[in-house]
Design a protein around this motif. Structure first.
Motif, PDB file in Angstrom:
ATOM      1  N   TRP A 190     -58.061  43.568  19.939  1.00 62.84           N
ATOM      2  CA  TRP A 190     -58.958  42.423  20.113  1.00 62.84           C
ATOM      3  C   TRP A 190     -59.334  42.236  21.575  1.00 62.84           C
ATOM      4  N   GLU A 191     -58.339  42.335  22.448  1.00 65.35           N
ATOM      5  CA  GLU A 191     -58.601  42.140  23.881  1.00 65.35           C
ATOM      6  C   GLU A 191     -59.540  43.212  24.425  1.00 65.35           C
ATOM      7  N   LEU A 192     -59.337  44.459  24.027  1.00 64.61           N
ATOM      8  CA  LEU A 192     -60.193  45.538  24.514  1.00 64.61           C
ATOM      9  C   LEU A 192     -61.617  45.394  24.005  1.00 64.61           C
ATOM     10  N   LEU A 193     -61.778  44.990  22.760  1.00 68.85           N
ATOM     11  CA  LEU A 193     -63.127  44.801  22.217  1.00 68.85           C
ATOM     12  C   LEU A 193     -63.841  43.648  22.912  1.00 68.85           C
ATOM     13  N   ASP A 194     -63.106  42.552  23.161  1.00 68.89           N
ATOM     14  CA  ASP A 194     -63.720  41.422  23.873  1.00 68.89           C
ATOM     15  C   ASP A 194     -64.083  41.801  25.299  1.00 68.89           C
ATOM     16  N   ALA A 195     -63.191  42.510  25.971  1.00 68.37           N
ATOM     17  CA  ALA A 195     -63.456  42.898  27.356  1.00 68.37           C
ATOM     18  C   ALA A 195     -64.612  43.888  27.443  1.00 68.37           C
ATOM     19  N   ALA A 196     -64.702  44.798  26.484  1.00 61.32           N
ATOM     20  CA  ALA A 196     -65.804  45.760  26.489  1.00 61.32           C
ATOM     21  C   ALA A 196     -67.145  45.077  26.285  1.00 61.32           C
ATOM     22  N   ALA A 197     -67.133  43.929  25.583  1.00 61.48           N
ATOM     23  CA  ALA A 197     -68.365  43.170  25.369  1.00 61.48           C
ATOM     24  C   ALA A 197     -68.630  42.170  26.485  1.00 61.48           C
TER      25      ALA A 197
END
Length: 225
Positions: A190-197
């Motif tokens: 979740w954190e990686l997907l949010d940060a990538a966005a």
């Protein structure tokens, strides 16, 4: 005769002295690091720099150095940051499960999206990790400097290695601070997907740090004082 204790003291002194002479390394200063990446070797050959390295002693490559096309330096470093107490196999397993969760989430979005939105969705977890770390890397940070008995929070530029360390460390910390009844790979995905966005707590933390540096820009000259 020299006692056993005396022998141990002499041996310890000999080892420490030689260790200091070697500058914390087995190899002298004139030794250079090995170039094991095929891309870098090709660049050296094309530029002619390889002829200058013919007569220079070279250090042997480390055990984890490889020229495989599947090797990624950033993923290897991120795995080392996840690792605790030397359990690297566990860190690799956690990161693999994180990539699996990212892949499933992105494929679900891809299947539900329209034809135009499908082109914007990235399904490769490695690219998402690279983008997430790039979005979380700070450019400035605050360091306390004492002037006239008062400590000032002075904004200073962050080096490339320091910036990379902060981004990875913040992502791992944010993943551990979420719900305890959820496994780490899911939270990290979740954190990686949010940060990538360009969203999430880690990106907000970086932006807050930049705002603090902007607010304390009046003390920037203390860095060179």
């Amino acid at each position: 005769m020299i006692s056993v204790l005396k022998w141990e003291q002499l041996l310890r002194h000999h080892v420490v002295t030689n260790h200091q002479k070697c500058y914390m390394s087995v190899f002298p200063k004139q030794y250079i690091s090995a170039v094991f990446k095929k891309e870098k070797q090709k660049e050296l050959v094309e530029s002619g720099e390889d002829l200058k390295l013919v007569h220079i002693p070279i250090k042997p490559a480390r055990n984890n150095d490889t020229s495989s096309v599947f090797h990624d330096d950033l993923i290897s470093k991120y795995t080392n940051y996840i690792m605790r107490k030397g359990k690297k196999s566990l860190a690799r397993e956690l990161l693999e499960k994180t990539f699996e969760n990212i892949k499933r989430t992105q494929l679900e979005r891809y299947n539900l999206a329209d034809a135009e939105e499908k082109e914007k969705i990235v399904t490769n977890p490695k690219l998402i990790l690279h983008q997430a770390i790039a979005n979380c890397r700070p450019l400035m940070e605050l360091t306390p400097i004492k002037r006239g008995g008062v400590k000032y929070q002075v904004p200073v530029a962050v080096t490339e290695n320091r910036s990379l360390f902060l981004a990875m460390n913040w992502l791992i910390q944010a993943s551990k601070e979420k719900e305890r009844n959820v496994h780490l790979p899911e939270k990290m995905a979740w954190e990686l997907l949010d940060a990538a966005a360009g969203q999430g707590r880690v990106v907000k933390r970086k932006n807050d740090l930049h705002r603090q540096c902007e607010a304390n820009r009046a003390y920037a000259h203390y860095r060179w004082g």
